[in-house]
Write a protein that holds these residues in place. Structure first.
Motif, PDB file in Angstrom:
ATOM      1  N   THR A  51       8.512   0.733   3.139  1.00 52.59           N
ATOM      2  CA  THR A  51       9.313   0.064   2.119  1.00 52.59           C
ATOM      3  C   THR A  51       9.636  -1.337   2.618  1.00 52.59           C
ATOM      4  O   THR A  51       9.533  -1.620   3.827  1.00 52.59           O
ATOM      5  CB  THR A  51      10.643   0.796   1.867  1.00 52.59           C
ATOM      6  OG1 THR A  51      11.434   0.742   3.070  1.00 52.59           O
ATOM      7  CG2 THR A  51      10.404   2.241   1.448  1.00 52.59           C
ATOM      8  N   LEU A  52      10.026  -2.188   1.704  1.00 56.17           N
ATOM      9  CA  LEU A  52      10.376  -3.547   2.090  1.00 56.17           C
ATOM     10  C   LEU A  52      11.522  -3.540   3.103  1.00 56.17           C
ATOM     11  O   LEU A  52      11.489  -4.252   4.101  1.00 56.17           O
ATOM     12  CB  LEU A  52      10.757  -4.355   0.845  1.00 56.17           C
ATOM     13  CG  LEU A  52      10.896  -5.856   1.011  1.00 56.17           C
ATOM     14  CD1 LEU A  52       9.607  -6.469   1.512  1.00 56.17           C
ATOM     15  CD2 LEU A  52      11.289  -6.498  -0.304  1.00 56.17           C
ATOM     16  N   ARG A  53      12.495  -2.706   2.859  1.00 58.28           N
ATOM     17  CA  ARG A  53      13.655  -2.622   3.758  1.00 58.28           C
ATOM     18  C   ARG A  53      13.242  -2.209   5.179  1.00 58.28           C
ATOM     19  O   ARG A  53      13.794  -2.689   6.164  1.00 58.28           O
ATOM     20  CB  ARG A  53      14.663  -1.643   3.187  1.00 58.28           C
ATOM     21  CG  ARG A  53      15.994  -1.626   3.875  1.00 58.28           C
ATOM     22  CD  ARG A  53      16.966  -0.649   3.229  1.00 58.28           C
ATOM     23  NE  ARG A  53      17.093  -0.816   1.808  1.00 58.28           N
ATOM     24  CZ  ARG A  53      17.886  -1.698   1.183  1.00 58.28           C
ATOM     25  NH1 ARG A  53      18.615  -2.512   1.913  1.00 58.28           N
ATOM     26  NH2 ARG A  53      17.953  -1.770  -0.116  1.00 58.28           N
ATOM     27  N   SER A  54      12.227  -1.359   5.288  1.00 60.71           N
ATOM     28  CA  SER A  54      11.845  -0.832   6.608  1.00 60.71           C
ATOM     29  C   SER A  54      11.068  -1.824   7.471  1.00 60.71           C
ATOM     30  O   SER A  54      10.944  -1.622   8.680  1.00 60.71           O
ATOM     31  CB  SER A  54      11.032   0.456   6.445  1.00 60.71           C
ATOM     32  OG  SER A  54       9.751   0.175   5.914  1.00 60.71           O
ATOM     33  N   ILE A  55      10.528  -2.893   6.883  1.00 55.70           N
ATOM     34  CA  ILE A  55       9.727  -3.840   7.692  1.00 55.70           C
ATOM     35  C   ILE A  55      10.535  -5.044   8.160  1.00 55.70           C
ATOM     36  O   ILE A  55      10.021  -5.891   8.871  1.00 55.70           O
ATOM     37  CB  ILE A  55       8.472  -4.313   6.928  1.00 55.70           C
ATOM     38  CG1 ILE A  55       8.854  -5.205   5.736  1.00 55.70           C
ATOM     39  CG2 ILE A  55       7.596  -3.147   6.518  1.00 55.70           C
ATOM     40  CD1 ILE A  55       7.692  -6.000   5.177  1.00 55.70           C
ATOM     41  N   ILE A  56      11.800  -5.118   7.769  1.00 57.08           N
ATOM     42  CA  ILE A  56      12.624  -6.283   8.107  1.00 57.08           C
ATOM     43  C   ILE A  56      12.870  -6.360   9.611  1.00 57.08           C
ATOM     44  O   ILE A  56      13.221  -5.375  10.251  1.00 57.08           O
ATOM     45  CB  ILE A  56      13.961  -6.233   7.349  1.00 57.08           C
ATOM     46  CG1 ILE A  56      13.699  -6.353   5.847  1.00 57.08           C
ATOM     47  CG2 ILE A  56      14.908  -7.331   7.816  1.00 57.08           C
ATOM     48  CD1 ILE A  56      14.935  -6.141   4.989  1.00 57.08           C
ATOM     49  N   LEU A  57      12.662  -7.548  10.151  1.00 56.39           N
ATOM     50  CA  LEU A  57      12.923  -7.815  11.566  1.00 56.39           C
ATOM     51  C   LEU A  57      14.176  -8.664  11.698  1.00 56.39           C
ATOM     52  O   LEU A  57      14.479  -9.479  10.834  1.00 56.39           O
ATOM     53  CB  LEU A  57      11.760  -8.594  12.189  1.00 56.39           C
ATOM     54  CG  LEU A  57      10.381  -7.975  12.127  1.00 56.39           C
ATOM     55  CD1 LEU A  57       9.343  -8.986  12.583  1.00 56.39           C
ATOM     56  CD2 LEU A  57      10.322  -6.739  12.987  1.00 56.39           C
ATOM     57  N   SER A  58      14.870  -8.508  12.817  1.00 57.72           N
ATOM     58  CA  SER A  58      16.000  -9.383  13.103  1.00 57.72           C
ATOM     59  C   SER A  58      15.471 -10.599  13.849  1.00 57.72           C
ATOM     60  O   SER A  58      14.875 -10.479  14.918  1.00 57.72           O
ATOM     61  CB  SER A  58      17.045  -8.650  13.939  1.00 57.72           C
ATOM     62  OG  SER A  58      18.148  -9.500  14.159  1.00 57.72           O
ATOM     63  N   GLY A  59      15.693 -11.769  13.253  1.00 55.61           N
ATOM     64  CA  GLY A  59      15.209 -13.006  13.843  1.00 55.61           C
ATOM     65  C   GLY A  59      16.321 -13.754  14.551  1.00 55.61           C
ATOM     66  O   GLY A  59      17.429 -13.243  14.738  1.00 55.61           O
ATOM     67  N   PRO A  60      16.054 -14.986  14.936  1.00 58.99           N
ATOM     68  CA  PRO A  60      17.049 -15.819  15.617  1.00 58.99           C
ATOM     69  C   PRO A  60      18.323 -15.957  14.785  1.00 58.99           C
ATOM     70  O   PRO A  60      18.276 -16.014  13.559  1.00 58.99           O
ATOM     71  CB  PRO A  60      16.337 -17.169  15.752  1.00 58.99           C
ATOM     72  CG  PRO A  60      14.884 -16.861  15.644  1.00 58.99           C
ATOM     73  CD  PRO A  60      14.773 -15.673  14.755  1.00 58.99           C
ATOM     74  N   GLU A  61      19.443 -15.992  15.475  1.00 56.77           N
ATOM     75  CA  GLU A  61      20.755 -16.187  14.850  1.00 56.77           C
ATOM     76  C   GLU A  61      21.123 -15.069  13.876  1.00 56.77           C
ATOM     77  O   GLU A  61      22.015 -15.229  13.056  1.00 56.77           O
ATOM     78  CB  GLU A  61      20.814 -17.535  14.109  1.00 56.77           C
ATOM     79  CG  GLU A  61      20.465 -18.730  14.935  1.00 56.77           C
ATOM     80  CD  GLU A  61      21.642 -19.252  15.750  1.00 56.77           C
ATOM     81  OE1 GLU A  61      22.798 -18.965  15.393  1.00 56.77           O
ATOM     82  OE2 GLU A  61      21.391 -19.954  16.735  1.00 56.77           O
ATOM     83  N   GLY A  62      20.390 -13.949  13.913  1.00 56.53           N
ATOM     84  CA  GLY A  62      20.695 -12.844  13.006  1.00 56.53           C
ATOM     85  C   GLY A  62      20.104 -13.011  11.615  1.00 56.53           C
ATOM     86  O   GLY A  62      20.487 -12.300  10.681  1.00 56.53           O
ATOM     87  N   VAL A  63      19.181 -13.939  11.449  1.00 62.90           N
ATOM     88  CA  VAL A  63      18.493 -14.097  10.171  1.00 62.90           C
ATOM     89  C   VAL A  63      17.431 -13.008  10.078  1.00 62.90           C
ATOM     90  O   VAL A  63      16.641 -12.815  11.002  1.00 62.90           O
ATOM     91  CB  VAL A  63      17.835 -15.491  10.069  1.00 62.90           C
ATOM     92  CG1 VAL A  63      16.961 -15.588   8.824  1.00 62.90           C
ATOM     93  CG2 VAL A  63      18.891 -16.576  10.071  1.00 62.90           C
ATOM     94  N   THR A  93       0.818  -1.216   0.000  1.00 63.70           N
ATOM     95  CA  THR A  93       0.000   0.000   0.000  1.00 63.70           C
ATOM     96  C   THR A  93       0.852   1.267   0.000  1.00 63.70           C
ATOM     97  O   THR A  93       0.311   2.364  -0.039  1.00 63.70           O
ATOM     98  CB  THR A  93      -0.936   0.018   1.226  1.00 63.70           C
ATOM     99  OG1 THR A  93      -0.147  -0.076   2.424  1.00 63.70           O
ATOM    100  CG2 THR A  93      -1.934  -1.123   1.156  1.00 63.70           C
ATOM    101  N   GLY A  94       2.171   1.123   0.063  1.00 61.63           N
ATOM    102  CA  GLY A  94       3.052   2.286  -0.006  1.00 61.63           C
ATOM    103  C   GLY A  94       3.317   2.960   1.318  1.00 61.63           C
ATOM    104  O   GLY A  94       3.988   3.986   1.380  1.00 61.63           O
ATOM    105  N   VAL A  95       2.828   2.400   2.417  1.00 54.78           N
ATOM    106  CA  VAL A  95       3.030   2.991   3.740  1.00 54.78           C
ATOM    107  C   VAL A  95       4.475   2.783   4.210  1.00 54.78           C
ATOM    108  O   VAL A  95       5.053   3.638   4.874  1.00 54.78           O
ATOM    109  CB  VAL A  95       2.031   2.383   4.758  1.00 54.78           C
ATOM    110  CG1 VAL A  95       2.315   2.850   6.174  1.00 54.78           C
ATOM    111  CG2 VAL A  95       0.603   2.701   4.347  1.00 54.78           C
TER     112      VAL A  95
END
Length: 195
Positions: A40-52, A36-38
């Motif tokens: 960017t893909l880069r801005s929603i990235i979460l840091s998961g286990p082991e740094g994935v 919806t343009g609210v």
């Protein structure tokens, strides 16, 4: 990731996402906000286990599950831009052969079809593989059989599928092996969900 590679997982089940749940994460934003343009893909990235890195989708938003070509193009363009930041991007798609699933698999260098040792799952795996090879006869397709009692059960599934694919499609698939059935997986998932 432990070997030093940069790894991301994209939850490609746009309407019924669950990677965040399985990893105990609570995303503020998801792919719906990207489309919806609210965000960017880069801005929603979460840091998961082991740094994935985890790219979360949403659950229960029908518009995402039925995403049109224009919105899918926006997502795939941003995903393509992001790919250079990673050595491996794993895309966990929904089951089936919907447009969303097939378009995500089109961009994948390798497709790992995960099946169960059950007739309906094997038929579904064949249907997906048939669609993939019709779109790209050179697609690298591998089979992984989940929830088996022993490795011979997985090998039987591979033999059956491999025979049918060779006979009717004239193609070959690889065999990645199997994952044994383990009740602790179910228990572990239940321990994450606090309803």
């Amino acid at each position: 990731r432990r070997a030093g590679h940069r790894v991301a997982i994209l939850d490609g089940d746009f309407g019924l996402a669950n990677i965040d749940v399985l990893l105990g994460l609570t995303p503020k934003y998801h792919l719906g906000h990207v489309i919806t343009g609210v965000q960017t893909l880069r801005s929603i990235i979460l840091s998961g286990p082991e740094g994935v890195d985890i790219i979360p989708a949403s659950s229960g938003i029908q518009e995402l599950a039925e995403m049109g070509e224009r919105k899918r193009h926006v997502l795939l363009r941003q995903l393509n831009e992001l790919l250079g930041n990673y050595d491996y991007v794993l895309i966990d798609t929904a089951a089936g052969i919907s447009d969303n699933v097939i378009r995500l698999l089109d961009v994948a260098q390798r497709v790992i079809v995960v099946s169960l040792p059950e007739p309906t799952a094997i038929v579904d795996a064949y249907a997906l593989i048939k669609v993939l090879f019709r779109r790209d006869p050179e697609k690298d397709v591998q089979l992984l059989v989940n929830s088996v009692s022993d490795s011979s059960e997985a090998e039987d599934v591979y033999r059956q599928l491999s025979y049918v694919i060779d006979r009717f499609l004239g193609r070959k698939i690889g065999f990645l092996g199997s994952i044994p059935r383990d009740a602790k997986v179910h228990e572990s998932i239940l321990s994450l969900i606090h309803i």
